[in-house]
Design an enzyme around this catalytic site. Structure first.
Site, short mmCIF file in Angstrom:
data_model
loop_
_atom_site.label_atom_id
_atom_site.label_comp_id
_atom_site.label_asym_id
_atom_site.label_seq_id
_atom_site.Cartn_x
_atom_site.Cartn_y
_atom_site.Cartn_z
N PHE A 192 -107.74 -43.89 -13.40
CA PHE A 192 -107.55 -43.64 -14.83
C PHE A 192 -108.31 -44.71 -15.62
O PHE A 192 -108.20 -45.91 -15.32
CB PHE A 192 -106.06 -43.65 -15.19
CG PHE A 192 -105.80 -43.16 -16.57
CD1 PHE A 192 -105.80 -41.80 -16.85
CD2 PHE A 192 -105.59 -44.05 -17.61
CE1 PHE A 192 -105.59 -41.34 -18.14
CE2 PHE A 192 -105.37 -43.59 -18.90
CZ PHE A 192 -105.37 -42.23 -19.16
N ASP A 205 -100.65 -48.58 -9.48
CA ASP A 205 -100.22 -47.89 -10.70
C ASP A 205 -99.48 -46.63 -10.24
O ASP A 205 -100.06 -45.76 -9.57
CB ASP A 205 -101.47 -47.55 -11.54
CG ASP A 205 -101.12 -46.87 -12.86
OD1 ASP A 205 -100.03 -46.28 -12.96
OD2 ASP A 205 -101.96 -46.89 -13.77
N TYR A 230 -93.23 -42.13 -19.72
CA TYR A 230 -93.19 -40.86 -20.47
C TYR A 230 -93.63 -39.63 -19.67
O TYR A 230 -93.69 -38.55 -20.21
CB TYR A 230 -94.02 -40.97 -21.76
CG TYR A 230 -95.43 -41.52 -21.61
CD1 TYR A 230 -96.46 -40.74 -21.13
CD2 TYR A 230 -95.71 -42.83 -21.98
CE1 TYR A 230 -97.74 -41.26 -21.01
CE2 TYR A 230 -96.99 -43.35 -21.86
CZ TYR A 230 -98.01 -42.56 -21.38
OH TYR A 230 -99.27 -43.07 -21.26
N LYS A 231 -93.93 -39.81 -18.39
CA LYS A 231 -94.37 -38.66 -17.59
C LYS A 231 -93.14 -38.09 -16.86
O LYS A 231 -92.26 -37.53 -17.49
CB LYS A 231 -95.49 -39.09 -16.65
CG LYS A 231 -96.73 -39.61 -17.40
CD LYS A 231 -97.79 -40.04 -16.40
CE LYS A 231 -98.96 -40.73 -17.08
NZ LYS A 231 -99.77 -39.84 -17.91
N ARG A 247 -105.44 -28.71 -15.39
CA ARG A 247 -104.46 -29.52 -14.68
C ARG A 247 -103.06 -28.96 -14.91
O ARG A 247 -102.65 -28.72 -16.05
CB ARG A 247 -104.56 -30.95 -15.20
CG ARG A 247 -103.84 -31.97 -14.37
CD ARG A 247 -104.18 -33.37 -14.83
NE ARG A 247 -103.58 -33.68 -16.12
CZ ARG A 247 -103.21 -34.90 -16.50
NH1 ARG A 247 -103.37 -35.93 -15.69
NH2 ARG A 247 -102.68 -35.12 -17.68
#
Ligand SMILES: Cc1ncc(COP(=O)(O)O)c(C=O)c1O
Length: 423
Positions: free
Chosen positions: A132, A203, A228-229, A382
């Site tokens: 990322f 991560d 938040y995922k 995705r």
């Protein structure tokens, strides 16, 4: 496989009841919980309570009386259960990007003070080219700030282990790749890194809450992750960081182990001393005042995951992703979709990515039909599968919507081609 078969799977699903813990909009199949988790029903009343009773009534006293000051450690200890860590090794703070900056800096500091196992200078940070971007930018920025002493070396997913040698100070990877969904072996990469004398930083943004992680069993050095995922903490929820107990101890005598030495990392913040003296615990990785509203929402989200249990979630996630891939292969063949995610469940997280030359307008057409996934440049559709609130029948219906969008060519309308700021 038919829609009825999917309904039968839902009837047998031991996690089915957990869907009720979420306030999901009607007419939506939400396949983006890997980007922003859904809203737990408990969050709104809890936030109302924090705002009205704690902030409104108790005012400043709530820092002591309502457990506000302990919230970063309390919620961190809950997350620790999901990632194989001890409660004192995890704290919630800041964003994933900032936490990565802190732990990478600490890792480099540790390395600079260790006796070298070879004559070669350890000046490399190894990561994956497809990591990322924030992770890569943070490493680039830190390396430059350290006067060019370190260099970020980027390799392909499959080249990571081969790239690790005694010139490597730290291996910094995302466990599950955000674009492809491919999963690294946390254990073997960590082992390889440490064999070469490097430190392993992970991560967990795309694993925590969906993929079982055992940081202590894998002997990981540092980790960060996102609230938040799959943790359903809400937009911009606080992130977390993990520091292995052995490093907390090794660093205890050091004054500055990471550059963001804020007052809440001080041993006694309310002494208001002019000189920094770090806490001897993971608190030294905290910087400034935490957002109590955001932490309260994150805690509600983490509780939804703990209530289901990570092993049961993983089992269902594998089934959901497997079903999606199978149905896409069976029902959407001949439209130029290419599976990007590993077929073998052992090598993937909880998402499925499909490449297509017209991925953006296809995703917009799907979203217009209530099937919400997202697009990752340049050509990825995705789909995230949050096992807490997705049903097998949702997978069926999502694939049917995809099939109709492709068969009818409805995606090729001008308004579906218009790009938005957030993809
Ligand atoms: C792997 C990974 N790291 C970090 C981030 C984002 O970090 P931040 O919360 O600091 O924006 C994301 C966001 O999607 C991500 O996928």
């Amino acid at each position: 496989m038919t829609r009825d078969d999917c309904e039968a799977l839902d009837r047998r699903d031991p996690l089915a009841a957990h869907r009720d813990a979420f306030a999901l909009p009607d007419g939506v199949i939400y396949l983006d919980g890997n980007s922003l988790g859904a809203l737990p029903r408990a969050t709104l009343p809890r936030l109302r309570q924090v705002i009205e009773d704690e902030w409104g009534e108790r005012l400043i006293r709530a820092w002591n009386d309502a457990g506000w000051i302990e919230a970063p450690r309390r919620v961190g200890a809950k997350i620790a259960k999901l990632i194989g860590a001890a409660p004192h090794e995890v704290v919630c703070a800041d964003s994933t990007s900032i936490n990565l900056f802190k732990v990478l800096a600490a890792a480099l500091k540790l390395q600079s003070e260790r006796p070298q196992v070879s004559m070669r200078e350890r000046r490399l940070i190894v990561s994956e080219r497809g990591n990322f971007p924030t992770d890569l930018y943070i490493a680039q920025g830190l390396a430059e700030w350290l006067g060019g002493r370190y260099e970020l070396r980027l390799v392909e997913f499959n080249e990571v282990t081969a790239a690790i040698d005694e010139s490597v100070a730290a291996v910094m990877l995302t466990h599950v790749n955000y674009r492809t969904g491919a999963k690294h072996s946390l254990t073997s990469v960590t082992y390889r890194a440490q064999q070469a004398g490097a430190l392993a930083i992970w991560d967990l943004a795309h694993s925590v809450g969906a993929v079982p992680v055992d940081l202590n069993a894998a002997h990981v050095d540092f980790a960060v992750g996102c609230g938040y995922k799959y943790l359903n903490g809400g937009p911009g929820a606080p992130a977390f960081l993990y520091v292995a107990d052995r490093h907390l101890k090794a660093l205890a005598g050091e004054r500055f182990v990471q550059p963001l030495a804020g007052w809440l990392g001080h041993r006694a913040p309310f002494d208001f001393a002019p000189d920094y003296e770090p806490a001897r615990s993971i608190d030294r990785f905290c910087v400034g005042t935490p957002s109590i509203l955001a932490l309260a929402a994150l805690e509600c989200g983490v509780d939804t995951v703990l209530a289901a249990g990570i092993d049961a979630l993983r089992a269902k996630s594998v089934q959901l992703t497997e079903l999606f891939m199978r149905l896409v292969e069976e029902r959407c063949a001949g439209f130029g979709l290419r599976l990007v995610t590993p077929r073998d469940a052992g090598y993937r997280g909880s998402q499925v990515s499909l490449a297509h030359a017209n991925a953006w307008p296809i995703m917009q057409a799907l979203i217009a039909r209530g099937v919400i996934g997202d697009f990752r440049a340049p050509d990825i559709l995705r789909f995230g599968f949050a096992p807490l609130y997705l049903r097998f029948v949702d997978v069926w219906d999502a694939v049917e919507a995809l099939r109709e969008v492709l068969t009818s060519g409805s995606w090729d309308q001008p308004h579906f081609h218009q790009r938005k700021a957030v993809t």
